[in-house]
Design a protein around this motif. Sequence first.
Motif, PDB file in Angstrom:
ATOM      1  N   GLY A 129       1.049  -1.388   0.104  1.00 46.87           N
ATOM      2  CA  GLY A 129       0.159   0.069  -0.024  1.00 46.87           C
ATOM      3  C   GLY A 129       0.849   1.240  -0.061  1.00 46.87           C
ATOM      4  N   ARG A 130       1.832   1.180   0.650  1.00 44.25           N
ATOM      5  CA  ARG A 130       2.754   2.409   0.830  1.00 44.25           C
ATOM      6  C   ARG A 130       3.639   2.429  -0.526  1.00 44.25           C
ATOM      7  NH1 ARG A 130       1.434   5.804   3.841  1.00 44.25           N
ATOM      8  NH2 ARG A 130       3.283   6.573   3.647  1.00 44.25           N
ATOM      9  N   ARG A 131       3.498   1.745  -1.521  1.00 43.21           N
ATOM     10  CA  ARG A 131       4.060   1.848  -2.833  1.00 43.21           C
ATOM     11  C   ARG A 131       3.167   1.644  -3.949  1.00 43.21           C
ATOM     12  NH1 ARG A 131       8.235  -3.284  -1.144  1.00 43.21           N
ATOM     13  NH2 ARG A 131       9.223  -2.110   0.492  1.00 43.21           N
ATOM     14  N   GLY A 132       1.929   1.846  -3.527  1.00 46.07           N
ATOM     15  CA  GLY A 132       1.036   2.106  -4.733  1.00 46.07           C
ATOM     16  C   GLY A 132       0.561   1.012  -5.537  1.00 46.07           C
ATOM     17  N   ILE A 133       0.896  -0.283  -4.952  1.00 43.09           N
ATOM     18  CA  ILE A 133       0.587  -1.343  -5.473  1.00 43.09           C
ATOM     19  C   ILE A 133      -0.191  -2.239  -4.621  1.00 43.09           C
ATOM     20  CG2 ILE A 133       2.704  -1.168  -7.141  1.00 43.09           C
ATOM     21  CD1 ILE A 133       4.201  -3.105  -5.242  1.00 43.09           C
ATOM     22  N   TYR A 134      -0.697  -3.593  -5.309  1.00 46.54           N
ATOM     23  CA  TYR A 134      -1.319  -4.614  -4.529  1.00 46.54           C
ATOM     24  C   TYR A 134      -0.341  -6.048  -4.493  1.00 46.54           C
ATOM     25  CZ  TYR A 134      -5.405  -7.290  -3.007  1.00 46.54           C
ATOM     26  OH  TYR A 134      -6.168  -8.484  -2.135  1.00 46.54           O
ATOM     27  N   VAL A 135      -0.641  -6.834  -3.548  1.00 44.50           N
ATOM     28  CA  VAL A 135       0.120  -8.068  -3.504  1.00 44.50           C
ATOM     29  C   VAL A 135      -0.463  -8.774  -4.781  1.00 44.50           C
ATOM     30  CG1 VAL A 135       0.112  -8.388  -0.964  1.00 44.50           C
ATOM     31  CG2 VAL A 135      -1.880  -9.027  -2.081  1.00 44.50           C
ATOM     32  N   GLY A 137       1.793 -12.280  -5.267  1.00 50.50           N
ATOM     33  CA  GLY A 137       2.170 -13.600  -4.974  1.00 50.50           C
ATOM     34  C   GLY A 137       1.319 -14.410  -4.269  1.00 50.50           C
ATOM     35  N   GLY A 138       0.150 -14.208  -3.927  1.00 54.52           N
ATOM     36  CA  GLY A 138      -0.647 -15.154  -3.293  1.00 54.52           C
ATOM     37  C   GLY A 138      -1.260 -14.710  -1.976  1.00 54.52           C
ATOM     38  N   ALA A 139      -0.658 -13.448  -1.574  1.00 57.76           N
ATOM     39  CA  ALA A 139      -0.921 -13.255  -0.261  1.00 57.76           C
ATOM     40  C   ALA A 139      -2.525 -13.045   0.231  1.00 57.76           C
ATOM     41  CB  ALA A 139      -0.240 -11.797   0.422  1.00 57.76           C
ATOM     42  N   SER A 140      -3.209 -12.668  -0.843  1.00 57.78           N
ATOM     43  CA  SER A 140      -4.621 -12.307  -0.638  1.00 57.78           C
ATOM     44  C   SER A 140      -5.192 -13.724  -0.050  1.00 57.78           C
ATOM     45  CB  SER A 140      -5.293 -12.017  -1.851  1.00 57.78           C
ATOM     46  OG  SER A 140      -5.011 -10.760  -2.365  1.00 57.78           O
ATOM     47  N   VAL A 141      -4.734 -14.931  -0.567  1.00 55.98           N
ATOM     48  CA  VAL A 141      -5.472 -16.028  -0.263  1.00 55.98           C
ATOM     49  C   VAL A 141      -4.547 -16.674   1.039  1.00 55.98           C
ATOM     50  CG1 VAL A 141      -5.666 -18.377  -0.631  1.00 55.98           C
ATOM     51  CG2 VAL A 141      -6.221 -16.639  -2.363  1.00 55.98           C
ATOM     52  N   ARG A 142      -3.214 -16.869   1.000  1.00 53.73           N
ATOM     53  CA  ARG A 142      -2.485 -17.580   2.217  1.00 53.73           C
ATOM     54  C   ARG A 142      -2.461 -16.504   3.309  1.00 53.73           C
ATOM     55  NH1 ARG A 142       0.313 -19.322  -2.690  1.00 53.73           N
ATOM     56  NH2 ARG A 142       0.222 -21.651  -2.991  1.00 53.73           N
ATOM     57  N   VAL A 143      -1.953 -15.391   3.224  1.00 56.38           N
ATOM     58  CA  VAL A 143      -1.888 -14.574   4.437  1.00 56.38           C
ATOM     59  C   VAL A 143      -3.496 -14.413   4.907  1.00 56.38           C
ATOM     60  CG1 VAL A 143      -1.164 -12.425   5.430  1.00 56.38           C
ATOM     61  CG2 VAL A 143       0.241 -13.690   3.703  1.00 56.38           C
TER      62      VAL A 143
END
Length: 252
Positions: A129-135, A137-143
């Motif tokens: 979020g601090r870099r203006g992007i979104y995950v 590599g799978g964090a939405s699911v795994r994390v």
Amino acid sequence: MLKIEMSEEGIATLTMNRPDKRNAMCDALLQQIDGFFSDVPKGVKVVVLTGTGGHFCAGLDLSEHVERNAEDTMRHSRGWHKVLDQIQYGGVPVVSAMFGAVIGGGLEIATATHVRVAEPSTIFQLPEGRRGIYVGGGASVRVGRILGADRMIEMMLTGRKYNAEDALALGLTHYVVSEGEALARAQELARQIASNAPLSNYVMIQALSRIEDMDKAGGLFTESLCAALTHTSPDAVEGLQAFLQKRDPKFG
């Protein structure tokens, strides 16, 4: 970049070796990890994944960032998903030994492993979020499945850092050890896991996270299939005999 060491006990230790970059992930290193897990060498029972130079993995190497259009960005993200699925579902248990930075893509890699060990120096963060992007590599699911959507949203919005004790309470790590002891503890756990019946290890890795995606009836049916497969195996016979004879089992 990926250092591979094999033990006589069937433990493969993989070290992400880019210390000058805090082991940040470049495409070449990701391809080497993919190559290993796509064709795990014969005789490997458990893998230990770690970093060097005081860090596990500081995420994507932004110094090698290539400007991509939407299609190429999606293909790059799906490439990460493929590699991390290989780690999670390759059929071999993977133990991560963590210290220092476990940030962004590093946390995505860690949460694809099955057992996680952290030292007090470990920092867990999703700074996208601090870099203006979104995950990607799978964090939405795994994390997200570990933390829950509410806490992950807060973590990403604020760039919050969790230390090892926080991570233990949240489930981002399973063990916290003293400084400098993560690798030794991970290898100890790997040897313990390697002594299990291979089929049981394989079924646990393949079934449990998939059962989480199923409805109750489908999950229970899948559990019965897994029980039928393992309970009727030669290793199950050996495990029962070893228990009755009060000795350690010797699985195939």
